[in-house]
Design an enzyme around this catalytic site. Structure first.
Site, PDB file in Angstrom:
ATOM      1  N   ALA A   1     -22.528 -30.667 -36.903  1.00 15.43           N
ATOM      2  CA  ALA A   1     -21.378 -30.098 -36.389  1.00 15.43           C
ATOM      3  C   ALA A   1     -20.746 -29.191 -37.260  1.00 15.43           C
ATOM      4  O   ALA A   1     -20.340 -27.959 -36.894  1.00 15.43           O
ATOM      5  CB  ALA A   1     -20.627 -31.205 -35.558  1.00 15.43           C
TER       6      ALA A   1
ATOM      7  N   LYS B   1     -21.898 -44.255 -28.546  1.00 14.25           N
ATOM      8  CA  LYS B   1     -20.954 -44.685 -29.220  1.00 14.25           C
ATOM      9  C   LYS B   1     -19.897 -43.597 -29.297  1.00 14.25           C
ATOM     10  O   LYS B   1     -19.704 -42.430 -29.420  1.00 14.25           O
ATOM     11  CB  LYS B   1     -21.219 -44.939 -30.798  1.00 14.25           C
TER      12      LYS B   1
ATOM     13  N   ASP C   1     -26.733 -33.969 -37.627  1.00 15.25           N
ATOM     14  CA  ASP C   1     -27.593 -34.537 -38.559  1.00 15.25           C
ATOM     15  C   ASP C   1     -27.612 -35.980 -38.521  1.00 15.25           C
ATOM     16  O   ASP C   1     -26.505 -36.522 -38.703  1.00 15.25           O
ATOM     17  CB  ASP C   1     -27.354 -33.717 -40.027  1.00 15.25           C
TER      18      ASP C   1
ATOM     19  N   ASP D   1     -27.702 -41.240 -28.628  1.00  8.23           N
ATOM     20  CA  ASP D   1     -26.519 -41.102 -28.716  1.00  8.23           C
ATOM     21  C   ASP D   1     -25.764 -40.557 -27.276  1.00  8.23           C
ATOM     22  O   ASP D   1     -26.358 -39.627 -26.803  1.00  8.23           O
ATOM     23  CB  ASP D   1     -25.652 -40.324 -29.755  1.00  8.23           C
TER      24      ASP D   1
ATOM     25  N   GLY E   1     -26.818 -37.228 -32.559  1.00  8.26           N
ATOM     26  CA  GLY E   1     -26.059 -35.694 -32.419  1.00  8.26           C
ATOM     27  C   GLY E   1     -25.929 -35.014 -33.840  1.00  8.26           C
ATOM     28  O   GLY E   1     -25.915 -35.951 -34.844  1.00  8.26           O
TER      29      GLY E   1
ATOM     30  N   MET F   1     -14.523 -36.434 -36.464  1.00 10.96           N
ATOM     31  CA  MET F   1     -13.713 -37.546 -35.889  1.00 10.96           C
ATOM     32  C   MET F   1     -12.132 -37.281 -36.015  1.00 10.96           C
ATOM     33  O   MET F   1     -11.645 -38.261 -36.425  1.00 10.96           O
ATOM     34  CB  MET F   1     -14.225 -38.710 -36.099  1.00 10.96           C
TER      35      MET F   1
END
Ligand code: SAH
Length: 482
Positions: A334, A272, A305, A250, A303, A385
């Site tokens: 994260a 992405k 898990d 990624d 990135g 996100m």
């Protein structure tokens, strides 16, 4: 700044080499050169008893008296090990004039080559150099590595050298041999060698070779790379990266992590970003299939898990459907990593009983939220996100009864050098995000624990506290008062 050196292991067996100096330092250099098979001449007025004995036994040749340029005739390499800088300087100048490589012990300035600190597991050797900048550091590292590296590695390397022809003739493809060597390293062979049971080790190697697959079967390892700081990689991830033929990664995976992968592995970025799908999911899956079917070991590096908002599940379903073998290596997601590096204890028992990982990727995912349950007290939300949906998050939560004073931490580039933390409140969230231009990748932590970042932070720059002044009392003080 020290010059950048070119590392090199020189083959000196049978070649004439000159050592100027006859003391203890020279003696050490002579020993190492003889070990490498060099034909050593020592030039000095006097010799240590050991060197004199070597000379008497014809292990070394000798020049008597003060340094003479003619000593350099025919030699390939020169080492000056006298305690007289003047002599060392003359040796160095004369060698350079003849384009000979010269080392003056402990004098980087006069040397055109340096002798590294060595960890010796002959035939395996590891050399360390600081280019003269910090010899102490090189020495310390050497000590550390000495304790880490198994002494059986030397015998193993010799054994593999003897078996090399057999291995090559059975396993013709380099990738098959790599797999085989990895299996050897994980097998009992090293234990047996360590225990001095060389014959059994040899047998174990033969058994492994006989059972090694002779045609390549590809596989995929889905690997979590963590949030950015390479030290958060797991050992399993590191190992998969070192065994990979191909790495599909990624965009979020940091270059420092890719640097740890096998040098020869092909790296393909299939990054992405929200709203900007470089490479479609179908295309990623097609690439996985193509490389695995070609017999390669594929690492799909994601990135955080792979199973937390990473589409790892879809990729496994696809691989299962196509009968490709796979494994999964978890990573630090994260939500956990950003909380740790921002000083936010996700379930601090004074404030929260549960933590929820949610994604606010699209309008659609927000539409499906059960806002009532998200707005319930005594829980922590880790929102992935979410930076693009801040207004909708705020109105959804406030609409379901969450108080506007609830703390929110925006953690941008968590665990990376450029980490930035903004502490605000749910009510002020859109204003704070706009004022400080919050950008992806960022994680939002919503809940009372988020306020603790103001007091418990430890990594990188202190958080920007953008809460209204009256809401800034750290939770710790409230507790003390209660
Ligand atoms: N599988 C990943 C998540 C992928 S979704 C994981 O487990 O972490 C991508 C989102 O993760 C980003 O939009 C951001 O919200 C979050 N994220 C990933 N890395 C981050 C980082 N270093 N700092 C802050 N947020 C990060």
């Amino acid at each position: 700044m020290a010059t950048r050196l070119y590392p090199l292991f020189a083959r000196l067996d049978g070649l004439p080499v000159l050592v100027v100096g006859g003391g203890a330092v020279a003696q050490r250099k002579v020993r190492a050169l003889l070990d490498a098979g060099a034909r050593v001449t020592v030039g000095a007025p006097t010799l240590t008893p050991t060197l004199a004995k070597c000379h008497a036994e014809s292990a070394i040749a000798r020049m008597v008296g003060d340094f003479d340029e003619r000593w350099l005739d025919d030699v390939w390499l020169v080492i000056a090990a006298t305690d007289d800088r003047d002599v060392n300087q003359r040796v160095s100048a004369a060698a350079v004039a003849r384009r000979l490589f010269v080392n003056v012990v402990d004098d980087a300035e006069l040397s055109s080559f340096q002798v590294p600190a060595i960890i010796d597991r002959a035939p395996l050797q590891i050399a360390i150099s600081s280019a003269g900048a910090a010899p102490m550091l090189a020495r310390r590292l050497r000590e550390r590595l000495e304790t880490l590296l198994d002494h059986a590695l030397g015998p193993l390397a010799s054994m593999l050298e003897r078996a090399r022809r057999r291995i090559r003739s059975r396993l013709r493809e380099p990738s098959l041999r790599r797999t085989f060597y990895d299996r050897v390293l994980d097998s009992r062979v090293l234990d047996l060698l360590r225990a001095g049971r060389a014959d059994e080790a040899e047998q174990a190697l033969d058994t492994l070779l006989a059972s090694a697959p002779v045609s390549a079967t590809g596989s995929v390892v889905l690997v979590g790379a963590g949030p950015g700081d390479p030290s958060l990689l797991t050992l399993a991830a590191l190992r998969a990266l070192n065994q990979a033929d191909v790495i599909l990664h990624d965009r979020l995976v940091s270059p420092a992590i890719l640097d740890l992968a096998r040098r020869d592995a092909e790296r393909i970025e299939v990054g992405k970003e929200a709203g900007n799908h470089h490479v479609s999911q179908d295309r990623i899956q097609a690439l996985l299939l193509e490389h695995a079917r070609a017999g390669r070991r594929v690492v799909r590096l994601k990135g955080g898990d792979p199973f937390v908002f990473g589409r790892g599940g879809e990729e496994l379903e696809f691989l299962r459907e196509h009968d490709i073998a796979y494994e999964v290596v978890p990573g630090v997601t994260a939500g956990l990593a950003c909380a740790a590096y921002a000083g936010v204890p996700l379930t601090h028992r004074d404030h929260a009983q549960s933590v929820r990982f949610v994604t606010a990727h699209t309008q659609e995912s927000l539409g499906a939220f059960d806002w009532k349950s998200l707005a319930a007290p005594r829980q922590t939300l880790a929102v992935y996100m979410g930076v693009g949906q801040i207004e909708a998050l705020r109105s959804g939560l406030l609409g379901a009864g969450a108080p506007g004073r609830i703390p929110v931490a925006i953690i941008e580039n968590g665990t990376r050098r450029e980490q930035r933390v903004i502490v605000t409140t749910l009510g002020h969230l859109p204003r704070s995000a706009a004022r400080h231009a919050a950008r992806s990748p960022a994680l939002l932590i919503i809940g009372d624990v988020a306020g603790l970042a103001a007091t418990l932070h430890w990594f990188g720059a202190a958080p920007i506290d953008d809460r209204p002044r009256q809401l800034r009392e750290p939770a710790g003080i409230e507790r003390a008062a209660a």
